[in-house]
Design a protein around this motif. Structure first.
Motif, PDB file in Angstrom:
ATOM      1  N   ARG A   1      13.706  -6.951  -6.266  1.00 40.40           N
ATOM      2  CA  ARG A   1      13.084  -6.332  -7.285  1.00 40.40           C
ATOM      3  C   ARG A   1      11.701  -6.868  -8.043  1.00 40.40           C
ATOM      4  O   ARG A   1      11.041  -6.393  -8.477  1.00 40.40           O
ATOM      5  N   ARG A   2      12.005  -8.251  -8.159  1.00 35.67           N
ATOM      6  CA  ARG A   2      10.963  -9.166  -8.394  1.00 35.67           C
ATOM      7  C   ARG A   2       9.681  -9.058  -7.572  1.00 35.67           C
ATOM      8  O   ARG A   2       8.409  -9.021  -8.171  1.00 35.67           O
ATOM      9  N   LEU A   3       9.549  -8.865  -6.222  1.00 33.37           N
ATOM     10  CA  LEU A   3       8.676  -8.731  -5.473  1.00 33.37           C
ATOM     11  C   LEU A   3       8.016  -7.367  -5.702  1.00 33.37           C
ATOM     12  O   LEU A   3       6.841  -7.369  -5.716  1.00 33.37           O
ATOM     13  N   SER A   4       8.825  -6.453  -5.895  1.00 28.64           N
ATOM     14  CA  SER A   4       8.341  -5.191  -5.957  1.00 28.64           C
ATOM     15  C   SER A   4       7.608  -4.998  -7.288  1.00 28.64           C
ATOM     16  O   SER A   4       6.521  -4.482  -7.261  1.00 28.64           O
ATOM     17  N   THR A   5       8.164  -5.736  -8.422  1.00 29.82           N
ATOM     18  CA  THR A   5       7.331  -5.578  -9.687  1.00 29.82           C
ATOM     19  C   THR A   5       6.133  -6.462  -9.562  1.00 29.82           C
ATOM     20  O   THR A   5       5.146  -5.942 -10.181  1.00 29.82           O
ATOM     21  N   PHE A   6       6.112  -7.562  -8.767  1.00 34.38           N
ATOM     22  CA  PHE A   6       4.809  -8.384  -8.637  1.00 34.38           C
ATOM     23  C   PHE A   6       3.570  -7.635  -7.783  1.00 34.38           C
ATOM     24  O   PHE A   6       2.560  -7.464  -8.128  1.00 34.38           O
ATOM     25  N   VAL A   7       4.057  -6.860  -6.729  1.00 30.82           N
ATOM     26  CA  VAL A   7       3.298  -5.982  -6.092  1.00 30.82           C
ATOM     27  C   VAL A   7       2.727  -4.918  -7.030  1.00 30.82           C
ATOM     28  O   VAL A   7       1.584  -4.321  -6.888  1.00 30.82           O
ATOM     29  N   ALA A   8       3.617  -4.164  -7.798  1.00 33.23           N
ATOM     30  CA  ALA A   8       3.106  -3.326  -8.713  1.00 33.23           C
ATOM     31  C   ALA A   8       2.202  -3.670  -9.457  1.00 33.23           C
ATOM     32  O   ALA A   8       0.969  -3.003  -9.937  1.00 33.23           O
ATOM     33  N   GLY A   9       2.597  -4.943 -10.069  1.00 31.52           N
ATOM     34  CA  GLY A   9       1.537  -5.519 -11.297  1.00 31.52           C
ATOM     35  C   GLY A   9       0.215  -5.765 -10.470  1.00 31.52           C
ATOM     36  O   GLY A   9      -0.860  -5.455 -11.117  1.00 31.52           O
ATOM     37  N   LEU A  10       0.255  -6.231  -9.263  1.00 33.15           N
ATOM     38  CA  LEU A  10      -0.873  -6.470  -8.437  1.00 33.15           C
ATOM     39  C   LEU A  10      -1.891  -5.242  -8.179  1.00 33.15           C
ATOM     40  O   LEU A  10      -3.289  -5.554  -8.358  1.00 33.15           O
ATOM     41  N   ALA A  11      -1.216  -4.309  -7.788  1.00 32.75           N
ATOM     42  CA  ALA A  11      -1.889  -3.035  -7.523  1.00 32.75           C
ATOM     43  C   ALA A  11      -2.769  -2.444  -8.792  1.00 32.75           C
ATOM     44  O   ALA A  11      -3.697  -2.087  -8.844  1.00 32.75           O
ATOM     45  N   VAL A  12      -1.889  -2.631 -10.030  1.00 32.45           N
ATOM     46  CA  VAL A  12      -2.524  -2.180 -11.179  1.00 32.45           C
ATOM     47  C   VAL A  12      -3.612  -2.936 -11.705  1.00 32.45           C
ATOM     48  O   VAL A  12      -4.838  -2.506 -11.981  1.00 32.45           O
ATOM     49  N   LEU A  13      -3.856  -4.360 -11.420  1.00 35.89           N
ATOM     50  CA  LEU A  13      -4.705  -5.234 -11.712  1.00 35.89           C
ATOM     51  C   LEU A  13      -6.104  -5.111 -10.846  1.00 35.89           C
ATOM     52  O   LEU A  13      -7.065  -4.890 -11.226  1.00 35.89           O
ATOM     53  N   ILE A  14      -5.774  -4.742  -9.694  1.00 33.69           N
ATOM     54  CA  ILE A  14      -6.878  -4.435  -8.570  1.00 33.69           C
ATOM     55  C   ILE A  14      -7.362  -3.004  -9.129  1.00 33.69           C
ATOM     56  O   ILE A  14      -8.556  -2.991  -8.799  1.00 33.69           O
ATOM     57  N   GLY A  15      -6.544  -2.280  -9.383  1.00 36.76           N
ATOM     58  CA  GLY A  15      -7.235  -0.975  -9.712  1.00 36.76           C
ATOM     59  C   GLY A  15      -7.847  -1.073 -11.195  1.00 36.76           C
ATOM     60  O   GLY A  15      -9.246  -0.450 -11.141  1.00 36.76           O
ATOM     61  N   LEU A  16      -7.554  -1.912 -11.861  1.00 36.82           N
ATOM     62  CA  LEU A  16      -8.247  -1.931 -13.217  1.00 36.82           C
ATOM     63  C   LEU A  16      -9.632  -2.725 -12.915  1.00 36.82           C
ATOM     64  O   LEU A  16     -10.793  -2.373 -13.482  1.00 36.82           O
ATOM     65  N   HIS A  17      -9.578  -3.583 -11.953  1.00 31.63           N
ATOM     66  CA  HIS A  17     -10.873  -4.283 -11.713  1.00 31.63           C
ATOM     67  C   HIS A  17     -11.831  -3.527 -11.073  1.00 31.63           C
ATOM     68  O   HIS A  17     -12.908  -3.489 -11.323  1.00 31.63           O
ATOM     69  N   ALA A  18     -11.383  -2.547 -10.027  1.00 28.86           N
ATOM     70  CA  ALA A  18     -12.290  -1.471  -9.541  1.00 28.86           C
ATOM     71  C   ALA A  18     -12.865  -0.758 -10.576  1.00 28.86           C
ATOM     72  O   ALA A  18     -13.975  -0.360 -10.290  1.00 28.86           O
ATOM     73  N   PHE A  19     -12.038  -0.214 -11.361  1.00 26.12           N
ATOM     74  CA  PHE A  19     -12.421   0.636 -12.434  1.00 26.12           C
ATOM     75  C   PHE A  19     -13.492   0.179 -13.278  1.00 26.12           C
ATOM     76  O   PHE A  19     -14.674   0.799 -13.727  1.00 26.12           O
ATOM     77  N   ALA A  20     -13.400  -1.017 -13.394  1.00 30.72           N
ATOM     78  CA  ALA A  20     -14.165  -1.813 -14.421  1.00 30.72           C
ATOM     79  C   ALA A  20     -15.515  -2.286 -13.978  1.00 30.72           C
ATOM     80  O   ALA A  20     -16.591  -1.850 -14.504  1.00 30.72           O
ATOM     81  N   ARG A  21     -15.366  -2.407 -12.383  1.00 30.88           N
ATOM     82  CA  ARG A  21     -16.713  -2.461 -11.678  1.00 30.88           C
ATOM     83  C   ARG A  21     -17.453  -1.269 -11.740  1.00 30.88           C
ATOM     84  O   ARG A  21     -18.575  -1.141 -11.727  1.00 30.88           O
ATOM     85  N   VAL A  22     -16.662   0.182 -11.708  1.00 33.47           N
ATOM     86  CA  VAL A  22     -17.389   1.153 -11.394  1.00 33.47           C
ATOM     87  C   VAL A  22     -18.067   1.608 -12.837  1.00 33.47           C
ATOM     88  O   VAL A  22     -19.275   2.178 -12.947  1.00 33.47           O
ATOM     89  N   ALA A  23     -17.311   1.258 -14.015  1.00 35.57           N
ATOM     90  CA  ALA A  23     -17.730   1.773 -15.291  1.00 35.57           C
ATOM     91  C   ALA A  23     -18.922   0.828 -15.431  1.00 35.57           C
ATOM     92  O   ALA A  23     -19.956   1.281 -16.068  1.00 35.57           O
TER      93      ALA A  23
END
Length: 91
Positions: A13-35
């Motif tokens: 569960r902790r690993l799943s939470t970590f991976v999900a959080g990491l995916a969100v951070l990567i997505g936010l970073h990519a969105f910020a770069r495009v913006a």
């Protein structure tokens, strides 16, 4: 044995939470770069400055009529002297 299974499930569960959080951070970073990449800068207007007195040297390459629409294949001289291909459509 039960304790090992519970520990494994907690870890999973902790690993799943970590991976999900990491995916969100990567997505936010990519969105910020495009913006940020689309934010206009002060030098952007230089792309649209050109001598309006310079002739475009428009040349018609071909004309086709299809389904009641006339399509003209043309070229013209761009602001930097390059030949620019274009299409004109009219009803």
């Amino acid at each position: 044995m039960l304790n090992v299974t519970q520990d494994f499930q907690r870890l999973r569960r902790r690993l799943s939470t970590f991976v999900a959080g990491l995916a969100v951070l990567i997505g936010l970073h990519a969105f910020a770069r495009v913006a940020l990449a689309q934010t206009p800068g002060s030098g952007d207007t230089a792309h649209f400055t050109y001598d309006t007195g310079t002739p475009l040297d428009v040349k018609q390459v071909s004309v086709k009529v299809q389904d009641g629409v006339t399509v003209q294949d043309i070229t013209y001289t761009g602001a930097n002297g390059d030949t620019v291909p274009a299409f004109l459509r009219s009803l």
